[in-house]
Design a protein around this motif. Structure first.
Motif, PDB file in Angstrom:
ATOM      1  N   ARG A 311       0.824  -1.230   0.000  1.00 55.72           N
ATOM      2  CA  ARG A 311       0.000   0.000   0.000  1.00 55.72           C
ATOM      3  C   ARG A 311       0.854   1.275   0.000  1.00 55.72           C
ATOM      4  NH1 ARG A 311      -3.221  -3.465   3.391  1.00 55.72           N
ATOM      5  NH2 ARG A 311      -4.837  -4.306   2.029  1.00 55.72           N
ATOM      6  N   LYS A 313       1.080   3.246  -2.425  1.00 61.16           N
ATOM      7  CA  LYS A 313       0.349   4.291  -3.146  1.00 61.16           C
ATOM      8  C   LYS A 313      -0.280   5.289  -2.161  1.00 61.16           C
ATOM      9  CE  LYS A 313      -3.195   4.601  -6.785  1.00 61.16           C
ATOM     10  NZ  LYS A 313      -4.065   5.509  -6.050  1.00 61.16           N
ATOM     11  N   ASN A 316       1.982   8.139  -1.162  1.00 59.40           N
ATOM     12  CA  ASN A 316       2.007   9.169  -2.215  1.00 59.40           C
ATOM     13  C   ASN A 316       0.739  10.013  -2.163  1.00 59.40           C
ATOM     14  OD1 ASN A 316       4.426   8.790  -3.513  1.00 59.40           O
ATOM     15  ND2 ASN A 316       3.641   7.322  -4.986  1.00 59.40           N
ATOM     16  N   ASP A 325       9.045   9.485  -2.310  1.00 64.50           N
ATOM     17  CA  ASP A 325      10.455   9.280  -2.730  1.00 64.50           C
ATOM     18  C   ASP A 325      11.335   9.042  -1.512  1.00 64.50           C
ATOM     19  OD1 ASP A 325       9.816   9.595  -5.319  1.00 64.50           O
ATOM     20  OD2 ASP A 325      10.793  11.535  -5.610  1.00 64.50           O
ATOM     21  N   ARG A 347      16.533  -2.002  -7.525  1.00 67.86           N
ATOM     22  CA  ARG A 347      15.157  -1.481  -7.608  1.00 67.86           C
ATOM     23  C   ARG A 347      14.693  -1.717  -9.032  1.00 67.86           C
ATOM     24  NH1 ARG A 347      13.115   4.674  -7.930  1.00 67.86           N
ATOM     25  NH2 ARG A 347      10.895   4.296  -7.634  1.00 67.86           N
ATOM     26  N   ASP A 351       7.747   0.596  -6.431  1.00 74.19           N
ATOM     27  CA  ASP A 351       8.069   0.143  -5.066  1.00 74.19           C
ATOM     28  C   ASP A 351       8.476  -1.334  -5.069  1.00 74.19           C
ATOM     29  OD1 ASP A 351       5.639  -0.931  -5.731  1.00 74.19           O
ATOM     30  OD2 ASP A 351       4.644  -0.448  -3.830  1.00 74.19           O
ATOM     31  N   LYS A 421       1.045 -11.344  -0.537  1.00 72.48           N
ATOM     32  CA  LYS A 421       0.022 -10.280  -0.482  1.00 72.48           C
ATOM     33  C   LYS A 421      -1.327 -10.920  -0.188  1.00 72.48           C
ATOM     34  CE  LYS A 421       2.194  -6.543  -2.742  1.00 72.48           C
ATOM     35  NZ  LYS A 421       2.439  -5.272  -2.127  1.00 72.48           N
ATOM     36  N   ARG A 425      -0.196  -9.865   3.507  1.00 70.87           N
ATOM     37  CA  ARG A 425       0.939  -8.922   3.454  1.00 70.87           C
ATOM     38  C   ARG A 425       1.823  -9.015   4.704  1.00 70.87           C
ATOM     39  NH1 ARG A 425      -3.195  -6.106   0.511  1.00 70.87           N
ATOM     40  NH2 ARG A 425      -2.307  -5.243  -1.406  1.00 70.87           N
TER      41      ARG A 425
END
Ligand SMILES: Nc1nc2c(ncn2[C@@H]2O[C@H](COP(=O)(O)OP(=O)(O)OP(=O)(O)O)[C@@H](O)[C@H]2O)c(=O)[nH]1
Length: 440
Positions: A311, A313, A316, A325, A347, A351, A421, A425
């Motif tokens: 999660r 997102k 952000n 970031d 990376r 994410d 997930k 999670r």
């Protein structure tokens, strides 16, 4: 003799030139790239010019007109350009003089008083022509030497000439400036005398160039201060004389520090993620292939982990991209802090992170590490004025047990991560167990 020398030269020019050719064979060996015909034409031109001068003298006109002097001078310039040395240039005239006199003497039956005058004038004409020619030759040589000096002085590259004993015969200003030595003082010294750590390497290269008679290139570092290292690219080439003997080694060196830094920078851009400083997908794929090849040889398994933030997102959405970031940077550091230096953390995108663990002798260590990463990422993150907690889901696959190709391994790790997930999670799952559970 009935015929005047000027007429004799014109009438016998072919046999004279034939004889001249034979002599020239031995004299002009070093005239590189100049065909026999070109050399002969030059001789013909000179003889006809001299014959014309004799005619003029017979008519009481001055011996050397300006245009002839210019032609001889141009001839000397041409000889320098063609690669004649000064002895060859002089010999050429001596040969011409000898050819003409030998033929004329042989053909002569009764010597007339005028013949002595002609002979005298002929010698004078040859001498005048030779001196004009040599004037042209030396002026051209000096001009080129001055040009050479100017180019060498202005050159930012290092240019030097070493004797076969490794001693400097010449070094341009740029090189002398680097070594803080006067151009005259460097002559006779070796790189070892200049006290640089790269001296021995250069000395060895020199021996190699002399033995192989081939040029060689290399790179070296020059320490110009406690924290300043300059990198140079150099070429050493043997200078070989006409007899095939190595007489010197010519060298150039160019400062490539900036180029190297630019190459390094673009390599970093191509292989590393700008935000986190971790290897990107491209470098990850390279490393995975390398590690798998190594594991094939050693027979020691490799583990691949797929780490996806949970999660993310929402961070952000709630705190903005800059805070997101910041979290990604910190997450990257935390994952990297869990693994050995020989392992790779990358990376892949957004994410998503991957970890390659090499030399996995005991799967228990992989489990411990996976739990460590889960715990690390579950710790709160300080994001400017906010503190946020998230978690991660990890999928793990093993080489060679689960799959043998990079693509398959990545797919497996991804599937195992989705199983984490799906399981709620904040945990890790092994691919094998996820598959058997799904099948059960
Ligand atoms: N701040 C920031 N966000 C990024 C960057 N790259 C991708 N993202 C965001 O990362 C988020 C990834 O979200 P997802 O993985 O799809 O979903 P999630 O919210 O993590 O949910 P789950 O993965 O299902 O747990 C998206 O909102 C992307 O816009 C980045 O460089 N910086």
């Amino acid at each position: 003799m009935a015929m005047r020398l000027a007429d004799f030269i014109r009438a016998n020019i072919e046999p004279i030139l034939q004889k001249w050719d034979e002599f020239a064979e031995t004299v002009i060996r070093s005239a590189r790239g100049m065909g026999k015909a070109a050399i002969r034409d030059h001789a013909r031109e000179m003889l006809l010019t001299i014959a014309a001068e004799l005619d003029r003298a017979n008519r009481g006109q001055p011996l050397v007109a300006r245009s002839e002097e210019d032609a001889a001078e141009a001839h000397g310039i041409g000889r320098w350009t063609a690669g004649f040395d000064i002895n060859e240039t002089v010999s050429e005239y001596r040969a011409l003089r000898a050819s003409v006199i030998a033929f004329w003497t042989k053909a002569d039956t009764t010597i007339q008083p005028t013949d002595f005058d002609d002979l005298l004038r002929f010698n004078e004409a040859i001498d005048e022509s030779l001196s004009a020619s040599l004037a042209g030759y030396t002026a051209e040589k000096e001009k080129h030497e001055r040009l050479f000096q100017t180019v060498m002085t202005a050159s930012p590259d290092h240019v030097f000439v070493l004797g076969t004993d490794g001693r400097f015969m010449y070094a341009n200003q740029a090189l002398c400036k680097l070594y803080r030595i006067a151009p005259d003082d460097i002559v006779g010294k070796t790189f070892v005398d200049l006290g640089q750590p790269h001296a021995l390497e250069l000395q060895q290269q020199l021996v190699h160039v002399i033995a192989s008679r081939q040029s060689c290139r290399g790179e070296l570092s020059y320490a110009c201060g406690s924290d300043c290292v300059q990198q140079y690219e150099y070429i050493l080439a043997p200078a070989i004389d006409n007899g095939g003997k190595i007489v010197a080694i010519a060298g150039t060196a160019r400062n490539i520090t900036e180029r190297k830094a630019a190459e390094e920078k673009s390599w970093r851009w191509a292989n590393f993620d700008v935000l986190t400083g971790l290897p990107n997908r491209r470098l990850f794929c390279d490393r995975l292939e390398q590690d798998l090849r190594h594991a094939e040889r050693t027979g020691i398994p490799v583990a691949l982990m797929f780490v996806d933030l949970d999660r993310f997102k929402s961070v952000n959405d709630q705190l903005g991209h800059v805070a997101g970031d910041r979290l990604l940077e910190q997450a990257a550091q935390r994952i990297a802090s869990c693994v050995r230096r020989t392992d790779t953390v990358a990376r892949l995108s957004g994410d998503e992170f991957t970890v390659i663990l090499t030399e996995v002798n005991d799967v228990t260590h992989v489990e411990i590490l996976a739990q460590e990463i889960v715990d690390e990422l579950a710790r709160p993150f300080q994001l400017f004025d906010d503190v946020r907690s998230i978690s991660c889901s990890i999928g793990i696959t093993l080489f060679p047990n689960d799959a043998v190709t990079p693509d398959e391994l990545l797919r497996n790790a991804d599937k195992a991560m989705y199983a984490s997930k799906a399981d709620g999670r904040n945990r890790y799952r092994f691919y094998q167990r996820a598959v058997s559970q799904a099948g059960a």
